[in-house]
Design an enzyme around this catalytic site. Sequence first.
Site, short mmCIF file in Angstrom:
data_model
loop_
_atom_site.label_atom_id
_atom_site.label_comp_id
_atom_site.label_asym_id
_atom_site.label_seq_id
_atom_site.Cartn_x
_atom_site.Cartn_y
_atom_site.Cartn_z
N SER A 149 0.83 -1.20 0.00
CA SER A 149 0.00 0.00 0.00
C SER A 149 0.87 1.26 0.00
O SER A 149 1.64 1.47 -0.94
CB SER A 149 -0.95 -0.05 1.21
OG SER A 149 -1.93 0.95 1.11
N ASP A 171 3.75 24.33 0.16
CA ASP A 171 5.11 24.25 -0.38
C ASP A 171 5.72 22.86 -0.16
O ASP A 171 6.94 22.73 0.05
CB ASP A 171 6.00 25.33 0.23
CG ASP A 171 6.10 25.25 1.75
OD1 ASP A 171 5.33 24.46 2.36
OD2 ASP A 171 6.94 25.95 2.33
N HIS A 201 -7.49 -5.39 -0.96
CA HIS A 201 -6.28 -4.60 -0.72
C HIS A 201 -5.32 -5.27 0.25
O HIS A 201 -4.11 -5.04 0.18
CB HIS A 201 -6.69 -3.22 -0.19
CG HIS A 201 -5.57 -2.26 -0.05
ND1 HIS A 201 -4.99 -1.62 -1.13
CD2 HIS A 201 -4.91 -1.80 1.04
CE1 HIS A 201 -4.03 -0.81 -0.70
NE2 HIS A 201 -3.96 -0.91 0.60
#
Length: 422
Positions: A137, A346, A399
């Site tokens: 993952s 940023d 998953h």
Amino acid sequence: MAMRDHYFQVPLDYAHEQSPEIEVFAREVVDGKRCSDETLPWMVFFQGGPGFPANRPMDYGGWIAEVLKTHRLLLLDQRGTGLSSRILPQSLAQWKTPEQQADYLSHFRADSIVRDAESIRYTLLGREKPWTGIGQSFGGFCLLTYLSFHPEGLSGVLITGGVAGIKQRAEENYRLTYQKVLEKNEAFYRHYPEDEERVKDIVAYLGAREVTLPSGGRLSPRRFQALGLCLGGDGGFEQLHYLIEKAWIEGKDGMELAYDFLVEVEQMHAFDTNPVFCILHESIYAEGYASSWAAERVRQEFPDFSIRPGARLNFTGEMIGPWMLEDFVYLRPLKDCAEILAQKDDWGRLYDLDQLAKNQVPIAAISYYEDMYVPIELSRETALHIPHFYQWVSNEWEHNGLGKDGAKIVSTLMDRLMAPRL
């Protein structure tokens, strides 16, 4: 198995020579019969999350046993997790202001995790000897960052359920995952149709009164809705169903939510004990822009997730929202810190598309066709962008396939990784 613990001192901020240091822990694991074999190649494991430690081996089995047939394995506790200067509400309380907390946490993304791995590689193997990376993952996201900026450190890469979209903003990811969560809801209610009315009753009860969980947090309708996070794993439907069926008990004033139900609700969400998963979650997608609670903003495009009296509740998935910093009692002191990080615009780069486009490191990955967390559409686009990338797409697992059938998955990927290149 034979195991050995390692502790490493690394800079908090690799961009500054005078940076304070943090500690990173990793556990070396090797077949007990081969622990003295110095010729064994190394493999380093990156856990999913973000904000969760590496596996703690309990027995010789599963995917770890498969790796140990051929490798010496390093289970890395990514910075801030496990025994690696772990982040908890208690440890963050050392900083006096939310701004200081946010500045500290800004150094706990994949780019710093990869620099830690490189520092550890220099120590254990030397600069000239690469190792194989395996990532589950979010661990796969980390390995794509590794391939972007330090490909010389890797001889091969295995990824399970973690081929990130490398060209999209967070909003695009959530538009796909909301749709996939709706599909999981449809399947869940088809499988357990009796739960539709049970869930409505629970939501009505929560909407009419304040319900306090054993730890002191609030069980709001939104927090109950977020239990759908489990629907994307094998066994997730059953976990949610078995929880719902035991919700009620008769108390002194009539029917009320049972104590064992409330305890299990808390146990199903690790936000209090793993705050990085909440506070830094959306930053794993952000490069040069603020995530600004992307999942919460995109939710407005999907009215099926609205909580309306008498309507079917659709559970949500891996979507983080600012409301969590109220409902989870131990996260409340971090509310301002989380807001600062959500508005941070940023963030540095996580991927180098040009470097990835000329990649020479062999990669073998499995992507799950019905993955609720890492959309196959974005995974496929990434795999097509990167040379020497074998992508196995399957709907045999969800998953958490690595935990369910890891030996088979890792064995298949290793065979592909070692296959001669054409």
